[in-house]
Design an enzyme around this catalytic site. Structure first.
Site, short mmCIF file in Angstrom:
data_model
loop_
_atom_site.label_atom_id
_atom_site.label_comp_id
_atom_site.label_asym_id
_atom_site.label_seq_id
_atom_site.Cartn_x
_atom_site.Cartn_y
_atom_site.Cartn_z
CG ASN A 86 -1.48 1.32 1.58
OD1 ASN A 86 -2.41 1.79 0.92
ND2 ASN A 86 -0.94 1.97 2.60
CE1 TYR A 150 0.43 7.94 -6.58
CE2 TYR A 150 -1.35 8.59 -8.04
CZ TYR A 150 -0.92 8.02 -6.86
OH TYR A 150 -1.85 7.52 -5.97
CE LYS A 154 -0.19 4.55 -6.54
NZ LYS A 154 0.12 3.66 -5.40
N1 NAP Z 1 -6.01 8.96 -1.13
C1 NAP Z 1 -6.33 8.77 -2.39
O1 NAP Z 1 -7.20 9.48 -2.94
C2 NAP Z 1 -5.65 7.69 -3.19
C3 NAP Z 1 -6.15 7.42 -4.46
C4 NAP Z 1 -5.56 6.41 -5.21
C5 NAP Z 1 -4.51 5.69 -4.71
N2 NAP Z 1 -4.02 5.97 -3.47
C6 NAP Z 1 -2.89 5.16 -2.99
O2 NAP Z 1 -3.24 4.59 -1.74
C7 NAP Z 1 -2.04 4.31 -1.01
C8 NAP Z 1 -2.21 4.85 0.39
O3 NAP Z 1 -2.35 6.25 0.31
P1 NAP Z 1 -3.21 7.11 1.34
O4 NAP Z 1 -4.16 7.90 0.57
O5 NAP Z 1 -3.68 6.26 2.45
O6 NAP Z 1 -2.08 8.14 1.80
P2 NAP Z 1 -1.40 8.48 3.21
O7 NAP Z 1 -2.45 8.70 4.23
O8 NAP Z 1 -0.44 9.56 2.89
O9 NAP Z 1 -0.64 7.15 3.63
C9 NAP Z 1 0.58 6.78 3.10
C10 NAP Z 1 1.17 5.72 4.00
O10 NAP Z 1 2.35 5.24 3.40
C11 NAP Z 1 3.45 5.48 4.27
N3 NAP Z 1 4.63 5.75 3.48
C12 NAP Z 1 4.86 6.78 2.65
N4 NAP Z 1 6.06 6.65 2.07
C13 NAP Z 1 6.59 5.50 2.56
C14 NAP Z 1 7.81 4.83 2.38
N5 NAP Z 1 8.76 5.28 1.55
N6 NAP Z 1 8.02 3.69 3.07
C15 NAP Z 1 7.08 3.20 3.92
N7 NAP Z 1 5.92 3.79 4.14
C16 NAP Z 1 5.68 4.93 3.46
C17 NAP Z 1 3.04 6.60 5.17
O11 NAP Z 1 3.81 6.55 6.38
P3 NAP Z 1 4.10 7.85 7.31
O12 NAP Z 1 2.76 8.51 7.51
O13 NAP Z 1 4.68 7.27 8.54
O14 NAP Z 1 5.05 8.72 6.55
C18 NAP Z 1 1.57 6.26 5.37
O15 NAP Z 1 1.43 5.23 6.31
C19 NAP Z 1 -0.91 4.95 -1.81
O16 NAP Z 1 -0.25 3.97 -2.56
C20 NAP Z 1 -1.63 5.93 -2.73
O17 NAP Z 1 -0.89 6.18 -3.89
C21 NAP Z 1 -4.58 6.95 -2.69
#
Ligand code: NAP
Length: 243
Positions: A86, A150, A154
């Protein structure tokens, strides 16, 4: 008890997934990057379901840090049944013109190479099981401004999903991708997306953003035996948003 591994479990979709899998009866091992307080909070909440939950700071793009984490998971739990790759994000938006090779590499490392590293390290600990990649609707749409690297990373996860579903299926390991749309998490502050609610009100057919829990429930379903014949699939969780 089955064991699940989740990368990036301190906030957002990852945190909701850790809790959903714990509720479903998995022991969970998860990583985070910086947010130790949040990781501890998630651990406490998830462990309240009567399962074992551990967290470690490990950069998902670092082979060494992830290999140490895998060693620890092996020591503590012996085997892995579900991997949710994730960790990812878009810490900086750049167009092709504004970009340089190091930018491309950073974004691809975070969103695609990280999935390779986790898969390579954790599938040897699986007898049977499931690998779930968190891709994005951006894989189809190209994403918003400054998201070309990105979107490419993806989309790369989709190729990885199909190829490894084929390669690992005969061993009883399913590989699937989840493609979230606009989900209300800290991702959007980091990525400077702007007002996601206004955006959703215009573009998403349901006229609202999604919650991390709405994605986590789908991930928990895909990890479960109820999804035992879903392999190589791309599952959209976007409220209807294909623009
Ligand atoms: N939110 C959306 O609208 C959306 C849409 C499509 C896809 N996604 C995908 O969903 C996934 C989760 O995103 P989210 O929206 O939940 O974002 P988020 O709240 O920013 O969560 C990201 C998580 O990944 C961790 N992280 C970031 N960089 C890392 C690294 N280099 N190594 C290990 N952990 C890392 C962060 O840890 P820390 O907080 O400790 O830094 C956090 O736990 C991502 O792959 C994102 O691309 C999100």
């Amino acid at each position: 008890m089955p064991t699940a591994v989740v990368t990036g479990g301190s906030t957002g979709i990852g945190a909701a997934t850790v809790k959903a899998l714990a509720k479903a009866g998995y022991n969970v091992a998860f990583t985070y990057l910086r947010n130790r307080d949040k990781a501890e909070e998630v651990t406490r909440e998830a462990a309240s379901h009567g399962v074992r939950v551990i967290h470690r700071a490990a950069d998902a793009t670092s082979w060494e840090e992830m290999a140490q984490f895998a060693e620890e998971v092996k020591r503590q739990f012996g085997r892995v049944d579900a991997l949710v790759a994730n960790a990812g994000g878009l810490p900086e938006r750049r167009t092709l013109d504004e970009s340089a090779l190091d930018y491309w590499r950073r974004v691809v490392d975070l969103n695609l190479t990280s999935a390779y590293i986790a898969t390579k390290l954790f599938t040897p600990l699986m007898e049977k099981g499931v690998v779930i990649y968190v891709s994005s609707v951006a894989a189809y749409t190209g994403g918003g401004r400054g998201a070309f690297a990105y979107a490419a990373a993806k989309a790369g996860l989709l190729g990885l999903t199909r190829a490894l579903a084929k390669e690992l299926g005969p061993r009883g390991i399913r590989v699937v991708a989840v493609l979230p749309g606009l989900i209300d998490t800290p991702f959007h502050q980091k990525a400077g997306t702007g007002d996601i609610h206004a955006w959703a009100a215009n573009a998403v057919y349901l006229r609202r953003v999604g919650t991390p829990e709405e994605v986590a429930e789908v991930i928990a379903f895909l990890a479960s035996e109820k999804a035992s014949y879903i392999n190589g699939a791309f599952i959209d969780v976007n409220g209807g948003w294909y623009g």
